[in-house]
Design a protein around this motif. Structure first.
Motif, mmCIF file in Angstrom:
data_model
loop_
_atom_site.group_PDB
_atom_site.id
_atom_site.type_symbol
_atom_site.label_atom_id
_atom_site.label_comp_id
_atom_site.label_asym_id
_atom_site.label_seq_id
_atom_site.Cartn_x
_atom_site.Cartn_y
_atom_site.Cartn_z
ATOM 1 N N CYS A 354 0.828 -1.207 0.000
ATOM 2 C CA CYS A 354 0.000 0.000 0.000
ATOM 3 C C CYS A 354 0.861 1.255 0.000
ATOM 4 O O CYS A 354 0.435 2.306 -0.475
ATOM 5 C CB CYS A 354 -0.952 -0.005 1.197
ATOM 6 N N ILE A 355 2.088 1.139 0.537
ATOM 7 C CA ILE A 355 2.972 2.307 0.586
ATOM 8 C C ILE A 355 3.589 2.542 -0.794
ATOM 9 O O ILE A 355 3.570 3.644 -1.334
ATOM 10 C CB ILE A 355 4.082 2.091 1.643
ATOM 11 N N THR A 356 4.104 1.439 -1.355
ATOM 12 C CA THR A 356 4.759 1.542 -2.657
ATOM 13 C C THR A 356 3.787 1.999 -3.745
ATOM 14 O O THR A 356 4.126 2.818 -4.589
ATOM 15 C CB THR A 356 5.335 0.173 -3.052
ATOM 16 N N TRP A 357 2.580 1.476 -3.712
ATOM 17 C CA TRP A 357 1.659 1.709 -4.826
ATOM 18 C C TRP A 357 0.728 2.882 -4.632
ATOM 19 O O TRP A 357 -0.122 3.169 -5.470
ATOM 20 C CB TRP A 357 0.914 0.417 -5.177
ATOM 21 N N CYS A 358 0.892 3.565 -3.499
ATOM 22 C CA CYS A 358 0.127 4.799 -3.299
ATOM 23 C C CYS A 358 0.745 5.878 -4.181
ATOM 24 O O CYS A 358 1.927 6.178 -4.056
ATOM 25 C CB CYS A 358 0.201 5.229 -1.837
ATOM 26 N N PRO A 359 -0.037 6.457 -5.078
ATOM 27 C CA PRO A 359 0.557 7.431 -5.999
ATOM 28 C C PRO A 359 1.159 8.631 -5.284
ATOM 29 O O PRO A 359 2.050 9.288 -5.827
ATOM 30 C CB PRO A 359 -0.604 7.845 -6.907
ATOM 31 N N VAL A 360 0.686 8.928 -4.077
ATOM 32 C CA VAL A 360 1.262 10.070 -3.376
ATOM 33 C C VAL A 360 2.120 9.635 -2.191
ATOM 34 O O VAL A 360 2.508 10.449 -1.370
ATOM 35 C CB VAL A 360 0.158 11.060 -2.917
ATOM 36 N N GLY A 361 2.402 8.332 -2.136
ATOM 37 C CA GLY A 361 3.357 7.841 -1.147
ATOM 38 C C GLY A 361 2.902 7.902 0.298
ATOM 39 O O GLY A 361 3.722 8.018 1.211
ATOM 40 N N ILE A 362 1.601 7.821 0.528
ATOM 41 C CA ILE A 362 1.141 7.784 1.925
ATOM 42 C C ILE A 362 1.612 6.473 2.546
ATOM 43 O O ILE A 362 1.493 5.407 1.955
ATOM 44 C CB ILE A 362 -0.390 7.926 1.995
ATOM 45 N N ASP A 363 2.171 6.599 3.734
ATOM 46 C CA ASP A 363 2.832 5.469 4.380
ATOM 47 C C ASP A 363 2.096 5.155 5.679
ATOM 48 O O ASP A 363 2.116 5.943 6.614
ATOM 49 C CB ASP A 363 4.283 5.894 4.652
ATOM 50 N N LEU A 364 1.453 3.997 5.719
ATOM 51 C CA LEU A 364 0.631 3.770 6.911
ATOM 52 C C LEU A 364 1.452 3.600 8.172
ATOM 53 O O LEU A 364 0.953 3.883 9.247
ATOM 54 C CB LEU A 364 -0.393 2.651 6.702
ATOM 55 N N THR A 365 2.723 3.205 8.043
ATOM 56 C CA THR A 365 3.521 3.121 9.273
ATOM 57 C C THR A 365 3.757 4.533 9.824
ATOM 58 O O THR A 365 3.752 4.753 11.021
ATOM 59 C CB THR A 365 4.886 2.442 9.016
ATOM 60 N N GLU A 366 3.943 5.462 8.892
ATOM 61 C CA GLU A 366 4.183 6.842 9.290
ATOM 62 C C GLU A 366 2.899 7.453 9.874
ATOM 63 O O GLU A 366 2.933 8.173 10.865
ATOM 64 C CB GLU A 366 4.599 7.606 8.039
ATOM 65 N N GLU A 367 1.767 7.143 9.228
ATOM 66 C CA GLU A 367 0.491 7.670 9.731
ATOM 67 C C GLU A 367 0.194 7.109 11.116
ATOM 68 O O GLU A 367 -0.253 7.827 12.007
ATOM 69 C CB GLU A 367 -0.656 7.339 8.768
ATOM 70 N N ALA A 368 0.447 5.815 11.276
ATOM 71 C CA ALA A 368 0.193 5.188 12.581
ATOM 72 C C ALA A 368 1.101 5.804 13.630
ATOM 73 O O ALA A 368 0.657 6.136 14.736
ATOM 74 C CB ALA A 368 0.405 3.684 12.496
ATOM 75 N N ALA A 369 2.372 5.993 13.261
ATOM 76 C CA ALA A 369 3.313 6.568 14.215
ATOM 77 C C ALA A 369 2.897 7.982 14.591
ATOM 78 O O ALA A 369 2.987 8.382 15.749
ATOM 79 C CB ALA A 369 4.724 6.556 13.634
ATOM 80 N N ALA A 370 2.397 8.731 13.613
ATOM 81 C CA ALA A 370 2.003 10.110 13.894
ATOM 82 C C ALA A 370 0.856 10.139 14.891
ATOM 83 O O ALA A 370 0.828 10.964 15.803
ATOM 84 C CB ALA A 370 1.594 10.802 12.599
#
Ligand code: FAD
Ligand code: SF4
Ligand code: SF4
Lengths: 393, 288, 162
Positions: A354-370
């Motif tokens: 999901c991170i690699t193929w998100c066209p805008v690079g949304i990273d769920l690990t980063e979102e979760a960490a935030a």
């Protein structure tokens, strides 16, 4: 069940494995290069595999690169997942016919016996993803027979990962990179690229796997071979591209449903649904009803759907999840929080698609960490910056 | 092959996704936009056994499917499978065009039921708003059929106008029965109307029940259920004695399609009937 | 003359429940027993509002002229409840019609009389104000719910949390 522990197979003999599978009536599917990506499709010989290729992955970024060696499995996972075989993206559920007398008849669709498929190169996270979909489609009161009949006929040749992808985080999800005995597989391979040669350590995980292993021109594995294989996976484990905050994540997320970070991610998310299509555990579908021109024959098709679409929660009067914010929140809290309550595990296996193929690079690990760090750093532990990237091999 | 596939439960339909053909036996207009269909099985098919609160997926040929609660009498031997439908969109409009003799596809019954067992020996409070009386009606029938099992029966219903009130004549016959107290309210009335005018929550203080030994079953739009539960709480009912029924988009009704999720709940399988304390957290989240 | 007959009735009415005896005695002087036939008017919009009613039996309704003729009932008030607060505030004029839906027995409270007593005894005035405020807040809340059109096409996204 007495399984042979492990044995070594030379790279040069690799195709004997494919032959053994074909003799048993399996069609082998596995990684091949198409349109500049490694996807899953028919494999007739080891030469069809992405020999000597690897993939460079990051948020919104994927590129194939040459390796310095001739590895068969020297890359991480691509945009496809095995769900395309077990849970097809399009499936006819039934046909309905209306006779002259207005009588209605229904005929179940998809009644053919599915082909016997051998999945070649299933990663640990992918085995877990299959186990998760098993729960979704066969673990409750109802069984999805369409899934079940496909699932029952597969043979899985797993691969211990020798390369961590830039967006992988299976270590923090406890889903890899090593194939372990608590999840079903038939054979597991570790690719060894040593000075002494290019070979595979093969372990049987089932009776059927053990039988095939017996037929292959292998030689016994020594304790040193086993140690070498372990070192390969250990190195991968130490090079994870990402990390998910681990402890207490479901609770933190559910306690922060109004966290400002959801607004922030909503501004970036395009609601394109790529993440859900690529995710190996996402299972949602919709249906399409059609009629032919005579109006006497109708069909119902089931298609993959995504919680990112506005229609997904439509009820007369409007959609429940109107905002992009609420849809991203639905997806992430489902994956990482409410899934536990539904199916007894996280809905994320840390594959990074999901991170690699998100066209805008949304990273769920980063979102979760935030969401964990901004206000609730006391409720979640093991929060850290994403680990440094795996230098490309 | 991969070892140890999870077991599946026996006895459930092998193809829960394929409808059975049923025939419309009768049709009745309830209000300007609401009608009731009585369905009969075709061929060898058995009558459907169901529990109050459960629903079916009704398929209108060539148009699509909708989740519709069963609104008839759940007792064995009662005739026909009854659904009351409000015409709001494509499928419900297609259902509205059916007349006796026409066929529909039926899948079901699905979902959880009103707590008729757990409520034994207690006062029952039924609270319905609009079309919400339809999913509650089987529970009311059950209570009236097993009168001795329950204490007081209180039926509080609300509708927009007298013309929108559902099962008006039948509500009258319920109120006439021993130990049944019924109150009916509308938001506004232009025609002669001797029942209440006001929001349905205002009926709670009028009803006589023992809050320490009562069970409330509420069905209506979410907002109506929320305020009704608040009002019941004010009169002394605890959340574990209040039941509500939830609604979400549904495609499969067997927890495969994902559409009906509300937090961890699959409304089709875990619901639609919920004990209020179990769903309260998700009930009050916006946009879930 | 002491109006001993009405005091127990006032005491029984939920609106005055718990009011101290002294207060009750004071306001009893402002009360009068009344009956209305079904359909009778208790009040007419625009008329001077000189009293309010404690309903003892039956049902009354608040009505407004309908946009295209006739009237719309917007609220009914039953036994045990109170109706009318236009007497409390200038210009002391009824804002709705009030009609008896069924035969009604009620206590009619004289507003001018009561305002005088409240001015003379602010503690009583405050007590009555509190009771009226509660009724007004409850009515306002349910009117708001009515505005939401509770049974119409609704979906959760648009509903307020509270
Ligand atoms: C468990 C359950 C029980 C129900 N019981 C009844 C009942 O007894 N009587 C009744 O009249 N209605 C009932 N409904 C609501 C009914 O399902 C919808 O009104 C109906 O699906 C609307 O479909 P439509 O095609 O006419 O509307 P459209 O607006 O054209 O909707 C298109 C599609 O959106 C979805 N959809 C729209 N509204 C709803 C909704 N409210 N709930 C779920 N999906 C929706 C459906 O997939 C529908 O096919 C129930 C819903 C649920 C979930
Ligand atoms: S959520 Fe993302 S990382 Fe997790 S399993 Fe799905 S695609 Fe992979
Ligand atoms: S998170 Fe990325 S991939 Fe997923 S819907 Fe949003 S923009 Fe698309």
């Amino acid at each position: 069940m007495k399984l042979p522990q492990s044995a070594l197979l030379e790279r040069a003999s690799f195709d004997t494995l494919l032959d053994a599978l074909r003799r048993r009536g399996f069609k082998v599917v596995g990684p091949v290069i198409q349109d500049e990506a490694i996807v899953y499709d028919t494999v007739t010989a080891s030469a069809d595999l992405p020999v000597g290729w690897t993939d460079e992955q990051d948020g919104g970024h994927y590129r194939l690169k040459r390796r310095k060696d001739e590895a068969l499995f020297g890359y991480a996972v691509g945009p496809h997942s095995w769900k395309k075989y077990l849970h097809p993206a399009n499936l006819k559920l039934w046909d309905a016919t209306r006779d002259a007398g207005a009588a209605l008849r229904f005929e179940e669709g998809d009644t053919e016996k599915p082909p016997k498929l051998a999945f070649l190169g299933v990663r640990s996270c992918e085995l877990r993803a299959i186990a998760i979909q098993d729960k979704v489609f066969m673990g409750s009161a109802f069984t999805d027979e369409h899934y079940r009949k496909r699932r029952e006929r597969i043979f899985t040749i797993a691969v211990n990962c020798g390369t961590a992808g830039g967006t992988c985080f299976c270590v923090s999800m406890k889903t890899g990179p090593k194939v372990t005995g608590d999840v079903a597989f038939d054979l597991a391979l570790t690719e060894l690229l040593e000075e002494s040669g290019h070979y595979f350590l093969i372990t049987a995980g089932s009776e059927a796997g053990a039988e095939i292993l017996k037929e292959l021109p292998t030689r016994p594995a020594t304790p040193e071979d086993l140690a070498t294989a372990d070192a390969v996976v250990d190195r991968t484990a130490q090079n994870m591209g990402r990390e998910m905050p681990a402890e207490g994540l479901p609770k933190v997320l559910l306690e922060n449903l109004e966290h400002p970070r959801w607004d922030d991610v909503a501004e970036r998310c395009l609601s394109c649904a790529n993440c859900t299509m690529a995710c190996p555990t996402c299972f949602c579908t919709t249906v399409e009803d059609t009629t032919d021109l005579t109006g006497d024959h109708a069909e119902r098709w089931r298609r993959w759907d995504s919680c990112f679409t506005l229609d997904f929660t439509y009820m007369h009067g409007g959609s429940v999840q109107q905002s992009a914010r609420s849809r991203y929140r639905q997806w992430m809290t489902h994956k990482l929080a409410t899934w536990h309550e539904q199916f007894g595990s996280s809905g994320c296996v840390g594959c990074g698609r999901c991170i690699t193929w998100c066209p805008v690079g949304i990273d769920l690990t980063e979102e979760a960490a935030a969401i964990c760090t901004v206000e609730n750093s006391n409720t979640a532990t093991n929060i850290s910056e994403p680990a440094s990237r795996d230098p490309s091999p | 092959m991969s070892a140890s596939l999870p077991n599946t439960m026996p006895g459930l339909p092998a193809a829960p996704l394929v409808p059975e053909p049923w025939q419309v036996a009768a049709r009745r207009e309830e209000t300007a936009d609401t009608f009731t269909l009585t369905l009969q099985p075709t061929g060898e098919a058995e009558p459907m056994r169901f529990q109050p609160g459960q629903f079916n997926m009704l398929y209108a040929f060539g148009t699509g499917e909708s989740a519709i609660s069963i609104s008839g009498d759940p007792s064995e031997g009662s005739s026909g499978l009854i659904h009351t439908v409000r015409r709001v969109g494509y499928v419900t409009s297609a259902l509205a065009r059916l007349s006796p003799g026409d066929m529909v596809g039926v899948r079901g019954p699905f979902g959880s039921a009103w707590p008729m067992e757990d409520a034994r020996g207690r006062d029952l409070i039924f609270m319905a708003g609009g079309i919400g009386l339809a999913p509650l009606r089987p529970a009311i029938y059950h209570a009236l059929n097993h009168r001795a099992d329950y204490g007081r029966i209180i039926i509080l219903t609300g509708a927009r106008t007298p013309e929108d009130a559902l099962y008006l004549a039948e509500q009258e016959t319920w109120r006439e029965q021993d130990g049944v107290e019924g109150h009916l309210t509308v938001d506004r009335a232009e025609t002669p109307w001797t029942h209440n005018v006001g929001v349905v929550t205002t009926l709670v203080p009028k009803a006589c029940f023992d809050p320490a030994n009562a069970v409330a079953m509420i069905c209506g739009p979410e907002i109506m259920m929320r305020y009704s539960a608040m009002e019941l709480r004010k009169s002394g009912l605890t959340d574990n004695r209040i039941y509500v029924t939830m609604e979400r988009n549904m495609k499969c009704a067997v927890a495969f399609c994902g559409h009906c999720q509300l937090g961890p709940e699959f409304i089709c399988k875990d619901g639609p009937v919920y004990r209020f304390d179990r769903i309260r957290f998700w009930f009050s989240q916006r946009e879930f | 003359m002491k109006v001993t007959t009405l005091e127990p009735i006032l005491r029984e009415h939920p609106f005055f429940a718990g009011l101290p005896d002294t207060g009750l005695t004071l306001i009893t002087g402002c009360a009068k027993n009344v009956r209305f036939e079904a359909g009778a008017a208790l009040a007419r919009e625009g008329d001077p509002a000189e009293h309010f009613y404690l309903i003892r039996e039956g049902r009354v309704s608040l009505e407004l002229p309908a946009p295209h003729g006739g009237t719309v009932k917007i609220q009914t008030i039953d036994a045990g409840e109170v109706v009318g607060w236009s007497w409390l505030m200038p210009p002391y004029q009824w804002q709705f019609d009030i009609s008896a839906v069924t035969p009604v027995r009620a206590l009619e409270m004289d507003g001018t009389c009561l305002r005088g007593k409240c001015d003379a005894d602010p503690r009583l005035g405050y007590e009555l104000m509190k009771r009226f405020s509660r009724v007004m807040v409850e009515r306002l809340a349910s009117t708001r719910l009515q505005l939401l059109d509770l049974y119409g096409v609704q979906h959760p996204a648009s509903s307020p949390t509270s």
